[in-house]
Scaffold this motif. Structure first.
Motif, PDB file in Angstrom:
ATOM      1  N   VAL A 104       0.890  -1.148  -0.001  1.00  0.00           N
ATOM      2  CA  VAL A 104       0.099  -0.008   0.226  1.00  0.00           C
ATOM      3  C   VAL A 104       0.693   1.124  -0.003  1.00  0.00           C
ATOM      4  O   VAL A 104       1.739   1.386   0.692  1.00  0.00           O
ATOM      5  CB  VAL A 104      -0.879   0.127   1.088  1.00  0.00           C
ATOM      6  N   ARG A 105       0.556   2.253  -0.801  1.00  0.00           N
ATOM      7  CA  ARG A 105       1.378   3.480  -0.826  1.00  0.00           C
ATOM      8  C   ARG A 105       0.668   4.601  -0.339  1.00  0.00           C
ATOM      9  O   ARG A 105      -0.595   4.746  -0.596  1.00  0.00           O
ATOM     10  CB  ARG A 105       1.656   3.708  -2.392  1.00  0.00           C
ATOM     11  N   VAL A 106       1.000   5.231   0.558  1.00  0.00           N
ATOM     12  CA  VAL A 106       0.587   6.773   1.094  1.00  0.00           C
ATOM     13  C   VAL A 106       0.520   7.759   0.008  1.00  0.00           C
ATOM     14  O   VAL A 106       1.823   7.970  -0.493  1.00  0.00           O
ATOM     15  CB  VAL A 106       1.289   7.266   2.400  1.00  0.00           C
ATOM     16  N   VAL A 107      -0.485   8.235  -0.528  1.00  0.00           N
ATOM     17  CA  VAL A 107      -0.328   9.118  -1.632  1.00  0.00           C
ATOM     18  C   VAL A 107      -0.825  10.727  -0.993  1.00  0.00           C
ATOM     19  O   VAL A 107      -1.013  11.696  -1.809  1.00  0.00           O
ATOM     20  CB  VAL A 107      -1.504   8.814  -2.652  1.00  0.00           C
ATOM     21  N   ASN A 108      -1.192  10.747   0.233  1.00  0.00           N
ATOM     22  CA  ASN A 108      -1.489  12.311   0.509  1.00  0.00           C
ATOM     23  C   ASN A 108      -1.332  12.060   2.391  1.00  0.00           C
ATOM     24  O   ASN A 108      -1.649  10.903   2.796  1.00  0.00           O
ATOM     25  CB  ASN A 108      -2.959  12.436   0.444  1.00  0.00           C
ATOM     26  N   TYR A 109      -0.972  13.129   2.961  1.00  0.00           N
ATOM     27  CA  TYR A 109      -1.190  13.285   4.354  1.00  0.00           C
ATOM     28  C   TYR A 109      -1.976  14.615   4.588  1.00  0.00           C
ATOM     29  O   TYR A 109      -1.575  15.651   4.457  1.00  0.00           O
ATOM     30  CB  TYR A 109       0.477  13.450   4.785  1.00  0.00           C
ATOM     31  N   GLY A 110      -2.895  14.223   5.655  1.00  0.00           N
ATOM     32  CA  GLY A 110      -3.692  15.513   5.978  1.00  0.00           C
ATOM     33  C   GLY A 110      -4.891  15.015   6.900  1.00  0.00           C
ATOM     34  O   GLY A 110      -5.210  13.833   6.768  1.00  0.00           O
ATOM     35  N   VAL A 111      -5.646  15.812   7.428  1.00  0.00           N
ATOM     36  CA  VAL A 111      -5.321  17.310   7.053  1.00  0.00           C
ATOM     37  C   VAL A 111      -4.579  17.933   8.291  1.00  0.00           C
ATOM     38  O   VAL A 111      -4.405  17.380   9.388  1.00  0.00           O
ATOM     39  CB  VAL A 111      -6.957  18.036   7.391  1.00  0.00           C
ATOM     40  N   VAL A 112      -3.326  18.722   7.954  1.00  0.00           N
ATOM     41  CA  VAL A 112      -2.197  18.875   8.605  1.00  0.00           C
ATOM     42  C   VAL A 112      -2.016  20.459   8.618  1.00  0.00           C
ATOM     43  O   VAL A 112      -2.214  20.892   7.487  1.00  0.00           O
ATOM     44  CB  VAL A 112      -1.223  17.868   8.548  1.00  0.00           C
ATOM     45  N   ALA A 113      -1.564  21.173   9.735  1.00  0.00           N
ATOM     46  CA  ALA A 113      -1.189  22.273   9.573  1.00  0.00           C
ATOM     47  C   ALA A 113      -0.149  22.694  10.582  1.00  0.00           C
ATOM     48  O   ALA A 113      -0.111  21.795  11.437  1.00  0.00           O
ATOM     49  CB  ALA A 113      -2.661  23.127   9.797  1.00  0.00           C
ATOM     50  N   ALA A 114       0.357  23.830  10.273  1.00  0.00           N
ATOM     51  CA  ALA A 114       1.493  24.423  11.571  1.00  0.00           C
ATOM     52  C   ALA A 114       1.440  25.930  11.438  1.00  0.00           C
ATOM     53  O   ALA A 114       0.688  26.556  10.513  1.00  0.00           O
ATOM     54  CB  ALA A 114       2.812  23.734  11.055  1.00  0.00           C
ATOM     55  N   GLY A 115       1.893  26.448  12.711  1.00  0.00           N
ATOM     56  CA  GLY A 115       1.591  27.679  12.828  1.00  0.00           C
ATOM     57  C   GLY A 115       2.627  28.768  12.254  1.00  0.00           C
ATOM     58  O   GLY A 115       2.693  29.979  12.321  1.00  0.00           O
TER      59      GLY A 115
END
Length: 294
Positions: A104-115
């Motif tokens: 299995v391949r990770v194709v996206n990462y989120g929802v993520v944020a930084a300040g």
């Protein structure tokens, strides 16, 4: 396995972020990962009552070759450490080996944020090490353009796409505007092509927005989707398998194909939480059959 071991050996470079983007390239997404002509798989948040390892297994059980990761999910039944861009490199290495074993391949990462810029760079460092071609974020309210300037900078530097996610409209919160596809288009239309919309079609429905019309409006700027079919066009609508609701899923797939869309479609199934693998499998089967007909 050699590719994974090489990537794991490079985890030590996280301490020197300025060198990562020139050393580690995000592997290309292979055509065999597609189902029905699309990169489609679950958002791991669909399995938030389980660990990341279990989510990977459930993705494969549902017929997917790809998954979207979210920050904070417990790594495995035996390891309660959360998987995220702030986790220990050992956690990343274990996740990579699990993904390799499962196919299995990770194709996206989120929802993520930084300040701030340092935090945003840490997100991109993680994505580069993990071989993730896209990050999904929701910029700080009131500072959307300012934050996107930073995300765009790293999108260019790391050659990683940035997708802006939308939550539902908030009647008691006028400052939240990302629910509106026109607002998102105005934010991204003059930016690098790697910056665009991460369309949550279910949240559009809950905001009174017709998903097909929104995707047509965002033509050329659709980076990824949380594609959903809901049982009713209302704020209280819940997920149903593709083709069984009011979400115009087949027409959306037609429009994506017409636009030459090459991003990922995630199934964030926020219903039947404890036993939704079968529902997600039906969604993937719908896309598989769509591909056979078109």
């Amino acid at each position: 396995m050699k590719k994974v071991l090489m990537m794991v050996s490079l985890l030590a470079l996280v301490a020197v972020p300025s060198g990562i983007q020139s050393v580690v390239a995000v592997p290309a997404l292979q055509p065999e990962l597609n189902v029905g002509g699309f990169l489609i798989g679950p958002q791991a948040y669909s399995f938030n009552r389980f660990s990341f390892f279990e989510a990977v297994d459930k993705a494969k059980e549902a017929g997917a070759n790809v998954i979207e990761m979210y920050p904070g999910q417990k790594l495995s039944p035996e390891d309660s450490r959360p998987i995220s861009h702030t986790a220990e490199p050992e956690v990343w290495a274990k996740a990579l080996l699990k993904l390799e074993k499962a196919g299995v391949r990770v194709v996206n990462y989120g929802v993520v944020a930084a300040g701030d810029e340092k935090g945003i760079q840490q997100i991109f460092d993680f994505a580069k090490i993990m071989g993730i071609p896209c990050v999904t974020t929701e910029p700080t309210e009131g500072k959307e353009a300012e934050m996107l300037d930073i995300y765009e900078k790293f999108a260019k530097l790391y050659d990683i796409k940035v997708a802006i996610h939308n939550h539902p409209k908030r009647d008691d919160h006028a400052g939240y505007k990302i629910w509106d596809p026109q607002f998102v288009l105005d934010l991204v239309k003059d930016r690098d092509s790697r910056v665009g919309a991460g369309c949550d079609t279910g949240h559009w429905v809950r905001s009174g927005v017709k998903p097909l019309e929104a995707i047509q409006l965002l033509k050329g700027r659709v980076i990824s989707l949380h594609l959903k079919d809901l049982n009713e066009f209302s704020p209280s609508g819940h997920d149903v398998p593709f083709g069984q609701g009011i979400g115009d899923v087949e027409k959306i797939l037609d429009e994506l194909r017409a636009q030459g869309f090459d991003g990922n479609i995630s199934i964030e199934y926020e219903h039947n939480w404890d036993n939704n693998v079968g529902d997600i499998a039906q969604c993937i089967d719908f896309v598989r059959e769509y591909g056979k007909k078109n």
